[in-house]
Design a protein around this motif. Structure first.
Motif, PDB file in Angstrom:
ATOM      1  N   TRP A  25       0.815  -1.214   0.000  1.00 10.99           N
ATOM      2  CA  TRP A  25       0.000   0.000   0.000  1.00 10.99           C
ATOM      3  C   TRP A  25       0.839   1.249   0.000  1.00 10.99           C
ATOM      4  N   ALA A  27       0.021   4.940   1.867  1.00  8.24           N
ATOM      5  CA  ALA A  27      -0.942   5.613   2.739  1.00  8.24           C
ATOM      6  C   ALA A  27      -1.116   7.053   2.283  1.00  8.24           C
ATOM      7  N   ILE A  64       1.918  -3.582   4.740  1.00 11.42           N
ATOM      8  CA  ILE A  64       0.803  -3.141   5.563  1.00 11.42           C
ATOM      9  C   ILE A  64       1.182  -3.388   7.014  1.00 11.42           C
ATOM     10  N   SER A  85      -7.257  -4.709   6.108  1.00 11.72           N
ATOM     11  CA  SER A  85      -6.855  -4.509   4.713  1.00 11.72           C
ATOM     12  C   SER A  85      -7.479  -5.519   3.758  1.00 11.72           C
ATOM     13  N   GLN A 128      -9.880  -0.688   0.588  1.00 10.71           N
ATOM     14  CA  GLN A 128      -9.145   0.558   0.677  1.00 10.71           C
ATOM     15  C   GLN A 128      -9.567   1.177   2.003  1.00 10.71           C
ATOM     16  N   SER A 129      -8.679   1.116   2.987  1.00  8.88           N
ATOM     17  CA  SER A 129      -9.073   1.612   4.304  1.00  8.88           C
ATOM     18  C   SER A 129      -9.063   3.130   4.302  1.00  8.88           C
ATOM     19  N   THR A 132      -5.809   4.702   3.210  1.00  8.12           N
ATOM     20  CA  THR A 132      -5.122   4.229   2.024  1.00  8.12           C
ATOM     21  C   THR A 132      -5.254   5.175   0.837  1.00  8.12           C
ATOM     22  N   MET A 135      -3.853   0.638  -2.736  1.00  3.98           N
ATOM     23  CA  MET A 135      -3.463  -0.690  -2.255  1.00  3.98           C
ATOM     24  C   MET A 135      -3.498  -1.624  -3.450  1.00  3.98           C
TER      25      MET A 135
END
Lengths: 248, 248
Positions: A25, A27, A64, A85, A128-129, A132, A135
DNA sequence: TCAAAAGTGTTTTATCTACACCCATGG
DNA sequence: CCATGGGTGTAGATAAAACACTTTTGA
């Protein structure tokens, strides 16, 4: 409270039927700062994140991972990272090594505890948190630029996986519940980095009695449909008790 | 400066020719306080040491370990710990697991990175360090009461060793430079916890070409003197390149 | 001469390796 | 009917397992 000297990194392996991939990923710096500001130790780790390569450019990727909370078991935290994730809440995770060089992260002492996860991408919706920017899966043989020592961490994870898979039936976690013998063989081939003889492989696998036929076959394939097998957990446990020595 | 949340513990294994032993200690509370007072973080870790079971009574023992200094690689620090307790400065050390449960040490969050050392007691003079009240070998099958989760750590180290020894020729570190085939076999037997057939064992070991005859024999034994062998490092490396798959 | 451990071979059984062709299915 | 991958067997070599007696040495 976050532990400023301890992080957890997860090498998330996914097998798509042909290649072994790792989830990486980038961030989003703005969002990350937003989240971190709510943490007690923000000032102390802000500098670290300010200088994090995967935040400061679009060409550098990272594993991650995150700083560990003071009140959470590391195993538990690795689960949480993986869940957040992949969206999956029952993942095979293995702690494989702790990276403790004094200079592995610049400016600040951070040791990281490495876990690898084995998942089947078919079942997992990469999330996709909130943090993010991007990713993405990368073939283990075509990794992008990575921050810090993350390349070494992945390479170390792969070595551990390569060894583990030869003596323990963990590779099944990379496959869907029902799989063909060809998928199983391909999985071993990409992990071990070598071709295996199809007839010898099948003889060996079937003799072990670790997998059983489901009675079903592939559907909608433009060639002869292959039989589907599943891992036989019950018999595996029975065989372990009897002193199974597994060897691919 | 010490890292208050990170310690390193060393499971020091020694093989005396008959049994596999672990080196344990009890620290002297008065001396320990004296040393710790010179550290910056003294106040923060004092509480921990004040409540350390192996300091507060004579029946509880602990692994040899300490909080890690902020400026030292963990691998390096594990070496230093081993050197300071065994007096030997070239020890085989393997990081095997990191113990990260939130409650593994009461009152305070400490994760510990576990290493195991393989040494031959014949060459090592166990040093009662400045901090030591007592230091002593214990048979792995007859361990005393241990502080915190140290019993679990030892058991985990032993599992790793048991697995490792089957696929990698690490067991030689437990033996003197020159050893007999019986010593080698006994070492495998105590680690694996099972008897091996003497003739099959010898055939297998000698076929591998990992050891070579020294030409010498035991002296001063009250029975037929056995041939002495040594590990053949050079040939081992050659065989690894050719794809040796070792299996006891 | 005895006690204690060193040292040695053969047979049977199981496993490993190398290797090539026919089968089923969908397009 | 063709392209694509699925599926199968055998022979020879190698390794594993089971098993018991003779040799050497010092006391």
């Amino acid at each position: 409270m976050l532990l400023k000297n301890i992080s957890v990194d997860c090498v998330i392996f996914g097998f798509d039927g042909e290649r072994l991939n790792v989830l990486l990923w980038q961030a989003d710096p703005k969002l990350l700062i937003g989240v971190l500001q709510q943490k007690e130790e923000f000032e102390q780790i802000r500098f670290l994140y300010d200088t994090h390569p995967s935040l400061s450019n679009d060409h550098t990727w990272g594993l991650i991972g995150a700083h560990a909370p003071a009140e959470t078991d590391l195993d538990q935290f690795a689960q949480e990272i993986t869940i957040s994730s992949t969206g999956l809440n029952d993942v095979y995770l293995k702690q494989f090594h702790t990276f403790g060089s004094a200079m592995r992260v610049p400016y600040y002492r951070v040791i990281t505890v490495g876990y690898y996860a084995l998942i089947n991408p078919r079942y997992h919706n990469i999330r996709q948190s909130a943090l993010t920017k991007k990713m993405q899966w990368f073939d283990i043989n075509a990794l992008p630029a990575l921050c810090f020592d993350h390349r070494e961490i992945i390479s170390n994870a792969l070595s551990h996986l390569r060894e583990s898979v030869q003596y323990h039936p963990v590779g099944f976690h990379l496959l869907p519940e029902k799989f063909t013998l060809t998928e199983l063989q391909t999985m071993y081939e990409v992990i071990l980095g070598e071709k295996l003889d199809i007839r010898n492989f099948r003889k060996k696998i079937l003799k072990m009695e670790l997998i059983e036929e489901t009675g079903e076959k592939q559907a909608n394939v433009p060639h002869r449909a292959a039989r589907l097998y599943r891992f036989d957990q019950e018999n595996y446990e029975k065989l372990v008790k009897e002193g199974l020595t597994f060897r691919i």
